[in-house]
Design an enzyme around this catalytic site. Structure first.
Site, PDB file in Angstrom:
ATOM      1  N   ASN A   1      -0.939  -5.116  -5.675  1.00 47.19           N
ATOM      2  CA  ASN A   1      -1.564  -6.270  -6.309  1.00 47.19           C
ATOM      3  C   ASN A   1      -3.057  -6.320  -5.990  1.00 47.19           C
ATOM      4  OD1 ASN A   1       0.581  -7.645  -7.742  1.00 47.19           O
ATOM      5  ND2 ASN A   1       1.489  -8.071  -5.743  1.00 47.19           N
TER       6      ASN A   1
ATOM      7  N   ASP B   1      -0.343   6.058  -1.015  1.00 43.24           N
ATOM      8  CA  ASP B   1      -0.345   5.779   0.416  1.00 43.24           C
ATOM      9  C   ASP B   1      -1.522   6.549   0.985  1.00 43.24           C
ATOM     10  OD1 ASP B   1       0.730   4.490   2.714  1.00 43.24           O
ATOM     11  OD2 ASP B   1       1.470   6.425   3.417  1.00 43.24           O
TER      12      ASP B   1
ATOM     13  N   ARG C   1      -9.105   8.335  -2.676  1.00 46.69           N
ATOM     14  CA  ARG C   1      -8.335   7.733  -3.773  1.00 46.69           C
ATOM     15  C   ARG C   1      -8.890   8.155  -5.127  1.00 46.69           C
ATOM     16  NH1 ARG C   1      -8.111   2.949  -2.031  1.00 46.69           N
ATOM     17  NH2 ARG C   1      -5.991   3.124  -1.232  1.00 46.69           N
TER      18      ARG C   1
END
Length: 203
Positions: free
Chosen positions: A8, A75, A186
């Site tokens: 979220n 992760d 990421r």
């Protein structure tokens, strides 16, 4: 086609949305999709945790909702070479119960006390899992760095103020968000995923 992000985090969802939109995906957070669930991240690798989160979230969907729906999870954490990869999958809770960024940073600096600069090498790692009815893609992005002797900069979060990026020549804490995102673990993982999906689209 839609992608439900196992998060979220608004920033993360927007970043993924920007990269996935050209491929025709509608990107939703768990909140957007009306999903409330927690997954126990008990695997011993970033890939294992990412795959577990994506799989459990996908399997929680009804058979109807699984059609043309994919789940994306990640992760990530810090791996310090001289500590044999620690804090690794325990990055967020490195200092134990009640862990905070400050406590984690303090513990890591203590663990590296007396370690010379050229032996403080580390990597931020991000594993991403993309799951659908007949699809499973796992990618991993890494960015190299060195753990500094003290915190530098007030930007970012977590270990950013003590992670000296070898690509930016300053800590993530001293870097603007757009600088960090351009070379982050990421961002690299997401770029690999987009490349995989683009190649499949072109087949």
């Amino acid at each position: 086609m839609r992608i439900i992000i196992a998060s979220n985090n608004k920033h993360k969802v927007e970043e993924i949305k920007d990269m996935m939109a050209p491929l025709g995906f509608e990107v939703l957070s768990m909140k957007d999709a009306g999903i409330v669930m927690e997954v126990d991240e008990d695997q011993d690798s970033f890939r294992g945790n990412a795959l577990k989160k994506a799989t459990e979230l996908f399997e929680s969907l009804s058979l109807h909702d699984r059609k043309d729906t994919y789940v994306l999870s990640d992760d990530s954490g810090l791996s310090v070479d001289i500590l044999h990869g620690a804090p690794g999958v325990y990055s967020a809770r490195y200092s134990g119960e009640g862990a905070t960024d400050a406590k984690n940073n303090e513990k890591l600096l203590k663990e590296l006390s007396g370690v010379m600069w050229d032996e403080r090498t580390a990597r931020f790692i991000c594993a991403m899992a993309f799951i659908g009815e007949e699809k499973e893609i796992i990618v991993q992005g890494e960015t190299p760095g060195i753990i500094t002797f003290e915190l530098k900069g007030e930007g970012g979060f977590g270990y950013d103020p003590m992670f000296y990026s070898l690509e930016l020549n300053k800590t993530f804490g001293e870097s603007a968000p757009e600088e960090k995102n351009a070379i982050s673990h990421r961002g690299k993982a997401l770029a690999l995923l987009v490349r995989e999906l683009s190649l499949e689209e072109g087949e």
